[in-house]
Design a protein around this motif. Structure first.
Motif, mmCIF file in Angstrom:
data_model
loop_
_atom_site.group_PDB
_atom_site.id
_atom_site.type_symbol
_atom_site.label_atom_id
_atom_site.label_comp_id
_atom_site.label_asym_id
_atom_site.label_seq_id
_atom_site.Cartn_x
_atom_site.Cartn_y
_atom_site.Cartn_z
ATOM 1 N N GLN A 5 0.983 -1.105 -0.033
ATOM 2 C CA GLN A 5 -0.122 -0.170 0.028
ATOM 3 C C GLN A 5 0.892 1.152 0.042
ATOM 4 O O GLN A 5 0.626 2.314 -0.575
ATOM 5 N N ILE A 6 1.690 1.183 0.941
ATOM 6 C CA ILE A 6 2.861 2.345 0.745
ATOM 7 C C ILE A 6 3.503 2.674 -0.622
ATOM 8 O O ILE A 6 3.362 3.651 -0.885
ATOM 9 N N GLU A 7 3.925 1.580 -1.092
ATOM 10 C CA GLU A 7 4.298 1.710 -2.591
ATOM 11 C C GLU A 7 3.358 2.232 -3.524
ATOM 12 O O GLU A 7 3.715 3.129 -4.112
ATOM 13 N N GLY A 8 2.051 1.813 -3.506
ATOM 14 C CA GLY A 8 1.140 2.280 -4.372
ATOM 15 C C GLY A 8 0.712 3.697 -4.053
ATOM 16 O O GLY A 8 0.488 4.629 -5.060
ATOM 17 N N LYS A 9 1.017 4.293 -2.875
ATOM 18 C CA LYS A 9 0.691 5.616 -2.591
ATOM 19 C C LYS A 9 2.010 6.574 -2.138
ATOM 20 O O LYS A 9 1.732 7.638 -1.357
ATOM 21 N N TRP A 10 3.144 6.193 -2.617
ATOM 22 C CA TRP A 10 4.472 6.712 -2.164
ATOM 23 C C TRP A 10 4.397 8.526 -2.621
ATOM 24 O O TRP A 10 4.884 9.113 -1.842
ATOM 25 N N LYS A 11 3.739 8.651 -3.651
ATOM 26 C CA LYS A 11 3.771 10.111 -4.000
ATOM 27 C C LYS A 11 3.073 10.930 -2.957
ATOM 28 O O LYS A 11 3.590 12.123 -2.414
ATOM 29 N N GLU A 12 2.146 10.305 -2.199
ATOM 30 C CA GLU A 12 1.359 11.203 -1.004
ATOM 31 C C GLU A 12 2.142 10.772 0.075
ATOM 32 O O GLU A 12 2.125 11.784 0.946
ATOM 33 N N LEU A 13 2.849 9.739 0.099
ATOM 34 C CA LEU A 13 3.361 9.527 1.592
ATOM 35 C C LEU A 13 5.090 9.890 1.585
ATOM 36 O O LEU A 13 5.360 9.952 2.656
ATOM 37 N N SER A 14 5.443 10.244 0.430
ATOM 38 C CA SER A 14 7.045 10.658 0.562
ATOM 39 C C SER A 14 7.060 12.048 1.313
ATOM 40 O O SER A 14 8.183 12.283 1.957
ATOM 41 N N GLY A 15 6.181 12.758 1.638
ATOM 42 C CA GLY A 15 6.286 14.007 2.372
ATOM 43 C C GLY A 15 6.233 13.658 3.948
ATOM 44 O O GLY A 15 6.910 14.241 4.738
ATOM 45 N N ASN A 27 15.429 13.641 -4.621
ATOM 46 C CA ASN A 27 16.046 12.424 -5.560
ATOM 47 C C ASN A 27 15.998 11.018 -4.851
ATOM 48 O O ASN A 27 15.617 10.053 -5.320
ATOM 49 N N GLU A 28 16.251 11.158 -3.480
ATOM 50 C CA GLU A 28 16.432 9.901 -2.772
ATOM 51 C C GLU A 28 14.950 9.405 -2.395
ATOM 52 O O GLU A 28 14.839 8.290 -2.424
ATOM 53 N N LEU A 29 14.031 10.270 -2.309
ATOM 54 C CA LEU A 29 12.716 9.881 -2.246
ATOM 55 C C LEU A 29 12.150 9.201 -3.292
ATOM 56 O O LEU A 29 11.498 8.054 -3.364
ATOM 57 N N VAL A 30 12.536 9.737 -4.533
ATOM 58 C CA VAL A 30 11.973 9.061 -5.624
ATOM 59 C C VAL A 30 12.688 7.667 -5.857
ATOM 60 O O VAL A 30 11.978 6.765 -6.402
ATOM 61 N N GLN A 31 14.035 7.529 -5.345
ATOM 62 C CA GLN A 31 14.746 6.340 -5.519
ATOM 63 C C GLN A 31 14.060 5.305 -4.753
ATOM 64 O O GLN A 31 14.056 4.011 -5.094
ATOM 65 N N ILE A 32 13.508 5.572 -3.355
ATOM 66 C CA ILE A 32 13.210 4.962 -2.529
ATOM 67 C C ILE A 32 11.656 4.265 -3.199
ATOM 68 O O ILE A 32 11.516 2.998 -3.092
ATOM 69 N N ALA A 33 10.914 5.258 -3.637
ATOM 70 C CA ALA A 33 9.644 4.571 -4.556
ATOM 71 C C ALA A 33 8.850 3.854 -3.518
ATOM 72 O O ALA A 33 8.196 2.770 -4.214
ATOM 73 N N GLY A 34 8.709 3.862 -2.281
ATOM 74 C CA GLY A 34 7.660 3.163 -1.414
ATOM 75 C C GLY A 34 8.248 1.761 -1.147
ATOM 76 O O GLY A 34 7.588 1.025 -0.327
ATOM 77 N N LYS A 35 9.450 1.476 -1.514
ATOM 78 C CA LYS A 35 10.008 0.172 -1.321
ATOM 79 C C LYS A 35 10.753 -0.024 0.115
ATOM 80 O O LYS A 35 11.638 0.743 0.492
ATOM 81 N N ARG A 36 10.565 -1.039 0.987
ATOM 82 C CA ARG A 36 10.781 -1.158 2.264
ATOM 83 C C ARG A 36 12.302 -1.407 2.189
ATOM 84 O O ARG A 36 13.186 -0.856 2.807
ATOM 85 N N GLU A 37 12.821 -2.357 1.263
ATOM 86 C CA GLU A 37 14.143 -2.341 1.516
ATOM 87 C C GLU A 37 14.958 -1.215 0.954
ATOM 88 O O GLU A 37 16.312 -0.861 1.533
ATOM 89 N N GLN A 38 14.675 -0.307 -0.004
ATOM 90 C CA GLN A 38 15.276 0.793 -0.327
ATOM 91 C C GLN A 38 15.400 1.806 0.537
ATOM 92 O O GLN A 38 16.207 2.473 0.885
#
Length: 65
Positions: A5-15, A27-38
Motif C-alpha cells: 500500500q505504501i508503494e502504491g501511495k508513495w507520492k502522497e506518503l513521501s512528504g 531524488n532519494e525519495l524518488v529512488q526509495i519509491a515506497g519500497k521497504r528495502e530501499q
C-alpha cells in the motif's frame, strides 16, 4: 499500513517520510519509491544506522500511517 500500500501511495506518503527523516533529498525519495528495502538501505546510508535499527524505524513509521 502494509508496504504494498505504501508503494502504491508513495507520492502522497513521501512528504511524511521527509517529515520523519529530514535529510532525504527529493531524488532519494524518488529512488526509495515506497519500497521497504530501499528505505532501509537509505536509512543505513544517510543516518549510519545498523540494519536492525533501520528496519525497526521503517516498520514503526509504516505502522503509524
Amino acid at each position: 499500513m502494509k508496504w504494498d500500500q505504501i508503494e502504491g501511495k508513495w507520492k502522497e506518503l513521501s512528504g511524511k517520510a521527509r517529515a520523519s527523516w529530514g535529510e532525504f533529498t527529493d531524488n532519494e525519495l524518488v529512488q526509495i519509491a515506497g519500497k521497504r528495502e530501499q528505505l532501509i538501505g537509505m536509512l543505513q546510508q544517510k543516518y549510519g544506522l545498523a540494519r536492525e535499527e533501520a528496519e525497526r524505524q521503517a516498520d514503526k513509521w509504516a505502522k503509524k500511517l
